[in-house]
Design a protein around this motif. Structure first.
Motif, PDB file in Angstrom:
ATOM      1  N   PHE A  30       0.835  -1.194   0.000  1.00 24.23           N
ATOM      2  CA  PHE A  30       0.000   0.000   0.000  1.00 24.23           C
ATOM      3  C   PHE A  30       0.875   1.251   0.000  1.00 24.23           C
ATOM      4  N   PHE A  31       1.946   1.211   0.816  1.00 27.25           N
ATOM      5  CA  PHE A  31       2.874   2.349   0.891  1.00 27.25           C
ATOM      6  C   PHE A  31       3.557   2.568  -0.457  1.00 27.25           C
ATOM      7  N   ARG A  37       1.761   6.717  -6.708  1.00 23.45           N
ATOM      8  CA  ARG A  37       0.712   7.684  -7.057  1.00 23.45           C
ATOM      9  C   ARG A  37       1.180   9.112  -6.788  1.00 23.45           C
ATOM     10  N   LEU A  38       1.866   9.301  -5.653  1.00 23.99           N
ATOM     11  CA  LEU A  38       2.398  10.627  -5.341  1.00 23.99           C
ATOM     12  C   LEU A  38       3.413  11.076  -6.382  1.00 23.99           C
ATOM     13  N   GLN A  42       3.201  14.180  -8.894  1.00 24.19           N
ATOM     14  CA  GLN A  42       4.256  15.190  -8.901  1.00 24.19           C
ATOM     15  C   GLN A  42       4.796  15.404 -10.307  1.00 24.19           C
ATOM     16  N   LEU A  43       4.975  14.293 -11.046  1.00 26.41           N
ATOM     17  CA  LEU A  43       5.447  14.393 -12.428  1.00 26.41           C
ATOM     18  C   LEU A  43       4.438  15.132 -13.295  1.00 26.41           C
ATOM     19  N   GLU A  44       3.153  14.833 -13.090  1.00 21.71           N
ATOM     20  CA  GLU A  44       2.100  15.539 -13.831  1.00 21.71           C
ATOM     21  C   GLU A  44       2.111  17.026 -13.515  1.00 21.71           C
TER      22      GLU A  44
END
Length: 263
Positions: A30-31, A37-38, A42-44
Protein backbone atom coordinates in the motif's frame (compact mmCIF):
# COMPACT_ATOMS: atom_id res chain seq x y z
CA UNK A 1 -4.31 -33.62 26.12
CA UNK A 2 -1.23 -31.58 26.77
CA UNK A 3 0.10 -32.39 23.29
CA UNK A 4 -3.19 -31.33 21.73
CA UNK A 5 -3.09 -28.05 23.65
CA UNK A 6 0.47 -27.33 22.49
CA UNK A 7 -0.51 -28.07 18.88
CA UNK A 8 -3.39 -25.62 19.12
CA UNK A 9 -1.09 -22.98 20.59
CA UNK A 10 1.42 -23.54 17.79
CA UNK A 11 -1.37 -23.36 15.21
CA UNK A 12 -2.69 -20.11 16.67
CA UNK A 13 0.87 -18.73 16.80
CA UNK A 14 1.50 -19.79 13.19
CA UNK A 15 -1.78 -18.31 12.00
CA UNK A 16 -1.06 -15.13 13.95
CA UNK A 17 2.44 -14.91 12.46
CA UNK A 18 1.15 -15.44 8.94
CA UNK A 19 -1.56 -12.87 9.56
CA UNK A 20 1.01 -10.34 10.80
CA UNK A 21 3.23 -11.00 7.78
CA UNK A 22 0.28 -10.58 5.42
CA UNK A 23 -0.71 -7.37 7.19
CA UNK A 24 2.86 -6.07 7.05
CA UNK A 25 3.07 -7.04 3.38
CA UNK A 26 -0.24 -5.32 2.67
CA UNK A 27 0.92 -2.16 4.43
CA UNK A 28 4.23 -2.27 2.53
CA UNK A 29 2.56 -2.68 -0.88
CA UNK A 30 0.00 0.00 0.00
CA UNK A 31 2.87 2.35 0.89
CA UNK A 32 4.67 1.56 -2.41
CA UNK A 33 1.46 2.10 -4.40
CA UNK A 34 0.81 5.35 -2.53
CA UNK A 35 4.36 6.56 -3.24
CA UNK A 36 3.95 5.72 -6.92
CA UNK A 37 0.71 7.68 -7.06
CA UNK A 38 2.40 10.63 -5.34
CA UNK A 39 5.32 10.45 -7.77
CA UNK A 40 2.95 10.26 -10.73
CA UNK A 41 1.01 13.29 -9.46
CA UNK A 42 4.26 15.19 -8.90
CA UNK A 43 5.45 14.39 -12.43
CA UNK A 44 2.10 15.54 -13.83
CA UNK A 45 2.36 18.74 -11.80
CA UNK A 46 5.94 19.33 -13.01
CA UNK A 47 4.87 18.78 -16.63
CA UNK A 48 1.99 21.19 -16.15
CA UNK A 49 4.26 23.83 -14.60
CA UNK A 50 6.81 23.41 -17.41
CA UNK A 51 4.07 23.64 -20.01
CA UNK A 52 2.71 26.81 -18.39
CA UNK A 53 6.20 28.32 -18.18
CA UNK A 54 6.90 27.52 -21.84
CA UNK A 55 3.56 29.01 -22.84
CA UNK A 56 4.29 32.15 -20.82
CA UNK A 57 7.72 32.49 -22.44
CA UNK A 58 6.23 32.04 -25.93
CA UNK A 59 3.51 34.61 -25.20
CA UNK A 60 6.15 37.01 -23.87
CA UNK A 61 8.29 36.50 -26.98
CA UNK A 62 5.28 37.11 -29.23
CA UNK A 63 4.42 40.28 -27.31
CA UNK A 64 8.03 41.42 -27.68
CA UNK A 65 7.90 40.81 -31.44
CA UNK A 66 4.69 42.82 -31.76
CA UNK A 67 6.22 45.68 -29.77
CA UNK A 68 9.43 45.53 -31.82
CA UNK A 69 7.43 45.79 -35.04
CA UNK A 70 5.54 48.81 -33.71
CA UNK A 71 8.70 50.58 -32.52
CA UNK A 72 10.54 49.79 -35.77
CA UNK A 73 7.68 51.29 -37.81
CA UNK A 74 7.58 54.38 -35.59
CA UNK A 75 11.34 54.86 -35.84
CA UNK A 76 11.37 54.43 -39.60
CA UNK A 77 8.18 56.24 -40.56
CA UNK A 78 8.01 59.00 -37.97
CA UNK A 79 11.32 59.63 -36.20
CA UNK A 80 13.43 58.97 -39.30
CA UNK A 81 11.23 61.18 -41.47
CA UNK A 82 11.27 64.01 -38.89
CA UNK A 83 15.06 63.87 -38.61
CA UNK A 84 15.37 64.06 -42.38
CA UNK A 85 13.16 67.16 -42.46
CA UNK A 86 15.24 68.78 -39.70
CA UNK A 87 18.39 68.04 -41.68
CA UNK A 88 16.90 69.71 -44.78
CA UNK A 89 15.96 72.80 -42.77
CA UNK A 90 19.45 73.01 -41.28
CA UNK A 91 20.83 72.74 -44.83
CA UNK A 92 18.66 75.67 -45.88
CA UNK A 93 19.92 77.76 -42.98
CA UNK A 94 23.49 76.85 -43.92
CA UNK A 95 22.97 78.05 -47.49
CA UNK A 96 21.18 81.29 -46.62
CA UNK A 97 23.37 82.52 -43.77
CA UNK A 98 26.48 84.55 -44.52
CA UNK A 99 28.01 84.38 -41.06
CA UNK A 100 30.89 81.91 -40.92
CA UNK A 101 30.18 80.81 -37.36
CA UNK A 102 26.55 80.08 -38.22
CA UNK A 103 27.65 78.12 -41.31
CA UNK A 104 30.08 76.10 -39.18
CA UNK A 105 27.42 75.43 -36.55
CA UNK A 106 24.92 74.35 -39.23
CA UNK A 107 27.46 72.01 -40.82
CA UNK A 108 28.28 70.51 -37.41
CA UNK A 109 24.57 70.06 -36.67
CA UNK A 110 24.07 68.27 -40.02
CA UNK A 111 26.92 65.94 -39.13
CA UNK A 112 25.31 65.14 -35.77
CA UNK A 113 21.98 64.57 -37.51
CA UNK A 114 23.65 62.15 -39.93
CA UNK A 115 24.94 60.16 -36.96
CA UNK A 116 21.53 60.17 -35.28
CA UNK A 117 19.76 59.09 -38.50
CA UNK A 118 22.29 56.30 -38.91
CA UNK A 119 21.68 55.11 -35.35
CA UNK A 120 17.90 55.25 -35.83
CA UNK A 121 18.22 53.13 -38.98
CA UNK A 122 20.50 50.67 -37.18
CA UNK A 123 18.06 50.30 -34.26
CA UNK A 124 15.09 50.00 -36.62
CA UNK A 125 16.83 47.29 -38.67
CA UNK A 126 17.82 45.41 -35.51
CA UNK A 127 14.23 45.47 -34.29
CA UNK A 128 12.80 44.28 -37.61
CA UNK A 129 15.30 43.75 -40.46
CA UNK A 130 13.57 44.59 -43.77
CA UNK A 131 16.00 42.32 -45.65
CA UNK A 132 14.58 39.31 -43.79
CA UNK A 133 11.12 39.71 -45.29
CA UNK A 134 12.36 40.83 -48.71
CA UNK A 135 15.42 38.65 -49.29
CA UNK A 136 15.50 35.86 -46.71
CA UNK A 137 17.42 34.57 -43.72
CA UNK A 138 21.03 34.72 -44.91
CA UNK A 139 20.88 38.31 -46.28
CA UNK A 140 19.37 39.41 -42.94
CA UNK A 141 22.15 37.66 -40.99
CA UNK A 142 24.75 39.16 -43.33
CA UNK A 143 23.24 42.62 -42.76
CA UNK A 144 23.39 42.05 -38.98
CA UNK A 145 27.05 41.05 -39.29
CA UNK A 146 27.85 44.17 -41.33
CA UNK A 147 26.27 46.45 -38.72
CA UNK A 148 28.17 44.76 -35.89
CA UNK A 149 31.44 44.90 -37.83
CA UNK A 150 30.98 48.66 -38.34
CA UNK A 151 30.87 49.12 -34.56
CA UNK A 152 34.38 47.63 -34.19
CA UNK A 153 33.24 45.73 -31.08
CA UNK A 154 34.19 42.40 -32.67
CA UNK A 155 34.39 40.68 -36.05
CA UNK A 156 31.66 38.49 -37.52
CA UNK A 157 32.35 36.26 -40.51
CA UNK A 158 29.47 34.58 -42.37
CA UNK A 159 29.34 31.71 -44.88
CA UNK A 160 26.50 30.12 -46.78
CA UNK A 161 26.46 26.79 -48.59
CA UNK A 162 23.83 25.23 -50.83
CA UNK A 163 20.83 26.66 -52.62
CA UNK A 164 18.97 29.03 -50.31
CA UNK A 165 15.26 28.54 -49.78
CA UNK A 166 12.53 30.43 -47.94
CA UNK A 167 10.19 29.06 -45.29
CA UNK A 168 7.43 30.34 -43.01
CA UNK A 169 7.94 34.05 -42.23
CA UNK A 170 7.43 33.66 -38.47
CA UNK A 171 9.81 30.71 -38.37
CA UNK A 172 12.45 32.64 -40.34
CA UNK A 173 12.12 35.49 -37.85
CA UNK A 174 12.47 33.04 -34.93
CA UNK A 175 15.71 31.64 -36.41
CA UNK A 176 17.02 35.16 -36.98
CA UNK A 177 16.23 36.05 -33.35
CA UNK A 178 18.19 32.99 -32.20
CA UNK A 179 21.23 34.24 -34.17
CA UNK A 180 20.70 37.76 -32.83
CA UNK A 181 20.50 36.49 -29.24
CA UNK A 182 23.68 34.42 -29.65
CA UNK A 183 25.52 37.43 -31.11
CA UNK A 184 24.32 39.69 -28.27
CA UNK A 185 25.43 37.12 -25.69
CA UNK A 186 28.86 36.92 -27.30
CA UNK A 187 29.17 40.71 -27.19
CA UNK A 188 27.75 41.38 -23.72
CA UNK A 189 28.74 38.33 -21.69
CA UNK A 190 31.38 36.25 -23.47
CA UNK A 191 33.77 39.10 -24.29
CA UNK A 192 34.33 37.47 -27.68
CA UNK A 193 36.57 38.94 -30.35
CA UNK A 194 35.25 36.88 -33.27
CA UNK A 195 32.03 35.10 -34.25
CA UNK A 196 31.61 32.65 -37.11
CA UNK A 197 28.14 32.08 -38.60
CA UNK A 198 27.65 29.29 -41.11
CA UNK A 199 24.40 28.40 -42.90
CA UNK A 200 24.02 25.20 -44.91
CA UNK A 201 20.95 24.73 -47.08
CA UNK A 202 20.26 21.24 -48.40
CA UNK A 203 17.40 19.02 -49.55
CA UNK A 204 17.14 17.72 -45.99
CA UNK A 205 16.86 21.13 -44.34
CA UNK A 206 18.78 24.03 -42.82
CA UNK A 207 21.80 23.67 -40.54
CA UNK A 208 23.05 26.83 -38.84
CA UNK A 209 26.19 27.07 -36.71
CA UNK A 210 27.15 30.07 -34.56
CA UNK A 211 30.47 29.87 -32.72
CA UNK A 212 32.54 32.41 -30.81
CA UNK A 213 35.95 32.56 -29.15
CA UNK A 214 34.66 34.07 -25.89
CA UNK A 215 35.11 33.02 -22.30
CA UNK A 216 32.49 30.24 -22.44
CA UNK A 217 30.52 28.90 -19.48
CA UNK A 218 29.37 25.77 -17.67
CA UNK A 219 26.35 24.68 -19.69
CA UNK A 220 24.57 22.73 -16.91
CA UNK A 221 24.76 25.71 -14.57
CA UNK A 222 23.45 28.14 -17.18
CA UNK A 223 20.60 25.80 -18.11
CA UNK A 224 19.40 25.90 -14.50
CA UNK A 225 19.66 29.65 -14.03
CA UNK A 226 19.79 31.31 -17.45
CA UNK A 227 16.53 32.78 -18.74
CA UNK A 228 18.30 33.69 -21.97
CA UNK A 229 18.93 30.03 -22.76
CA UNK A 230 15.27 29.23 -22.14
CA UNK A 231 14.35 32.01 -24.56
CA UNK A 232 16.66 30.42 -27.13
CA UNK A 233 14.92 27.09 -26.69
CA UNK A 234 11.49 28.70 -26.95
CA UNK A 235 12.42 30.59 -30.12
CA UNK A 236 13.84 27.38 -31.57
CA UNK A 237 10.56 25.60 -30.85
CA UNK A 238 8.68 28.47 -32.52
CA UNK A 239 10.86 27.87 -35.58
CA UNK A 240 9.97 24.17 -35.41
CA UNK A 241 13.69 23.42 -35.15
CA UNK A 242 16.18 21.89 -32.74
CA UNK A 243 19.23 23.47 -31.12
CA UNK A 244 22.29 22.05 -29.43
CA UNK A 245 24.64 24.17 -27.33
CA UNK A 246 28.23 23.39 -26.44
CA UNK A 247 30.45 25.61 -24.31
CA UNK A 248 33.88 25.27 -22.77
CA UNK A 249 35.12 27.71 -20.07
CA UNK A 250 37.85 29.81 -21.62
CA UNK A 251 37.36 28.27 -25.07
CA UNK A 252 34.14 29.74 -26.42
CA UNK A 253 30.64 28.59 -27.28
CA UNK A 254 29.06 26.83 -30.24
CA UNK A 255 25.37 26.58 -31.10
CA UNK A 256 24.03 24.29 -33.82
CA UNK A 257 20.46 24.74 -35.01
CA UNK A 258 18.83 22.26 -37.39
CA UNK A 259 15.51 22.61 -39.16
CA UNK A 260 14.00 20.03 -41.49
CA UNK A 261 12.65 21.38 -44.74
CA UNK A 262 9.55 19.20 -44.73
CA UNK A 263 8.33 19.87 -41.14
Amino acid sequence: MEGTGNSEILLVYLIGTIGMLLLAGGIFFFFIAYQKRLLHKQLELNRLVRSQQEEMIKNTIQAQENERKRIARDLHDEVGAMLSVVKLNVGRIEKKTEEEKAKGLAAETKSYLDDVILQVRRISRALLPPSLEKLGLYPAIEELANWVNKSDELTIETWVNGEQFRFDTKQELAVFRVVQELVNNAIKHANAGKININLRFSNRGLALTVSDNGRGFLLDEKMRTGLGLRNLESRTEMANAKIKLKSWPGKGTRAILYKQIND
